[in-house]
Write a protein that holds these residues in place. Structure first.
Motif, PDB file in Angstrom:
ATOM      1  N   VAL A  62     -68.237 -54.267 -24.158  1.00  0.00           N
ATOM      2  CA  VAL A  62     -68.692 -55.407 -24.970  1.00  0.00           C
ATOM      3  C   VAL A  62     -69.510 -54.900 -26.156  1.00  0.00           C
ATOM      4  O   VAL A  62     -69.310 -55.337 -27.296  1.00  0.00           O
ATOM      5  N   PHE A  63     -70.409 -53.947 -25.907  1.00  0.00           N
ATOM      6  CA  PHE A  63     -71.228 -53.384 -26.980  1.00  0.00           C
ATOM      7  C   PHE A  63     -70.367 -52.700 -28.041  1.00  0.00           C
ATOM      8  O   PHE A  63     -70.530 -52.942 -29.237  1.00  0.00           O
ATOM      9  N   ASN A  85     -83.306 -52.428 -27.256  1.00  0.00           N
ATOM     10  CA  ASN A  85     -83.343 -53.769 -26.675  1.00  0.00           C
ATOM     11  C   ASN A  85     -81.961 -54.321 -26.355  1.00  0.00           C
ATOM     12  O   ASN A  85     -81.708 -55.514 -26.512  1.00  0.00           O
ATOM     13  N   LEU A  86     -81.053 -53.462 -25.890  1.00  0.00           N
ATOM     14  CA  LEU A  86     -79.708 -53.897 -25.530  1.00  0.00           C
ATOM     15  C   LEU A  86     -79.769 -54.736 -24.261  1.00  0.00           C
ATOM     16  O   LEU A  86     -80.293 -54.284 -23.239  1.00  0.00           O
ATOM     17  N   ARG A  87     -79.265 -55.963 -24.357  1.00  0.00           N
ATOM     18  CA  ARG A  87     -79.278 -56.883 -23.217  1.00  0.00           C
ATOM     19  C   ARG A  87     -77.928 -57.583 -23.108  1.00  0.00           C
ATOM     20  O   ARG A  87     -77.353 -58.001 -24.112  1.00  0.00           O
ATOM     21  N   PHE A  88     -77.451 -57.708 -21.873  1.00  0.00           N
ATOM     22  CA  PHE A  88     -76.237 -58.465 -21.584  1.00  0.00           C
ATOM     23  C   PHE A  88     -76.696 -59.770 -20.956  1.00  0.00           C
ATOM     24  O   PHE A  88     -77.163 -59.805 -19.825  1.00  0.00           O
ATOM     25  N   ALA A 123     -73.235 -60.634 -29.735  1.00  0.00           N
ATOM     26  CA  ALA A 123     -71.839 -60.917 -29.394  1.00  0.00           C
ATOM     27  C   ALA A 123     -71.804 -62.337 -28.845  1.00  0.00           C
ATOM     28  O   ALA A 123     -72.591 -62.688 -27.959  1.00  0.00           O
ATOM     29  N   VAL A 124     -70.900 -63.147 -29.386  1.00  0.00           N
ATOM     30  CA  VAL A 124     -70.821 -64.566 -29.041  1.00  0.00           C
ATOM     31  C   VAL A 124     -69.408 -64.866 -28.543  1.00  0.00           C
ATOM     32  O   VAL A 124     -68.428 -64.482 -29.183  1.00  0.00           O
ATOM     33  N   ASP A 129     -71.668 -69.021 -26.451  1.00  0.00           N
ATOM     34  CA  ASP A 129     -72.702 -68.354 -25.670  1.00  0.00           C
ATOM     35  C   ASP A 129     -72.936 -66.937 -26.204  1.00  0.00           C
ATOM     36  O   ASP A 129     -71.977 -66.186 -26.401  1.00  0.00           O
ATOM     37  N   VAL A 130     -74.194 -66.582 -26.395  1.00  0.00           N
ATOM     38  CA  VAL A 130     -74.528 -65.203 -26.745  1.00  0.00           C
ATOM     39  C   VAL A 130     -74.441 -64.394 -25.457  1.00  0.00           C
ATOM     40  O   VAL A 130     -75.178 -64.660 -24.504  1.00  0.00           O
ATOM     41  N   VAL A 131     -73.524 -63.418 -25.425  1.00  0.00           N
ATOM     42  CA  VAL A 131     -73.317 -62.629 -24.219  1.00  0.00           C
ATOM     43  C   VAL A 131     -74.003 -61.272 -24.291  1.00  0.00           C
ATOM     44  O   VAL A 131     -74.232 -60.638 -23.266  1.00  0.00           O
TER      45      VAL A 131
END
Length: 160
Positions: A62-63, A85-88, A123-124, A129-131
């Motif tokens: 995804v990233f 600050n990478l968040r899923f 990423a949307v 939804d922001v994923v």
């Protein structure tokens, strides 16, 4: 994502990418490349019994896809500089269509010929939804490299 020279970037500039549907082929190829064959990604029967009820796309995939959706201009970008600050925030599933949104949140000098530009990258999915979210930084030339061919999709002052 960053298709303007450092000297033309400004805080608050935004852009939005085109969309891309994540396929089973993407997931299997990423499993092969990375060795990440966790059941939640690779085993449909196992995943049916998980909290998600189906296979989940690898966060790393995804990233990678979300930042690559913008394309990169070799006459502008010197190198990937880092990510913080990478968040899923939500799962991404096979068949989801993602687009990316970015807003420049930081600009700092890095020598005479470069600067570091940082954007809040999101990423949307097709539901809005922001994923995934992160602070994504690149080393950017101050001026376009002579002879390079421009890539479209530059940051603008227009909201994404």
């Amino acid at each position: 994502m960053f298709n303007l020279p450092f000297n033309e970037l400004a805080l608050g500039q935004r852009t939005r990418s085109r969309g891309r549907t994540i396929t089973e082929t993407d997931v299997v190829n990423f499993c092969s490349l990375t060795g990440n064959w966790l059941d939640i990604h690779a085993d449909a029967e196992f995943s049916k019994k998980s909290k998600f009820g189906q296979r989940v796309v690898q966060g790393g995939l995804v990233f990678v896809i979300s930042n690559a959706l913008f394309g990169y201009d070799g006459g502008i970008i010197e190198a990937f500089y880092g990510v913080n600050n990478l968040r899923f925030l939500k799962p991404t599933f096979i068949g989801d269509t993602l687009h990316s949104e970015a807003e420049i949140t930081g600009l700092r000098d890095k020598g005479d010929k470069h600067g570091v530009a940082t954007a809040l990258l999101k990423a949307v999915n097709q539901h809005g939804d922001v994923v995934m979210s992160c602070d994504f930084s690149v080393l950017v030339h101050r001026e376009r490299v002579p002879g390079s061919i421009p890539v479209t999709g530059a940051f603008t002052g227009v909201p994404a």
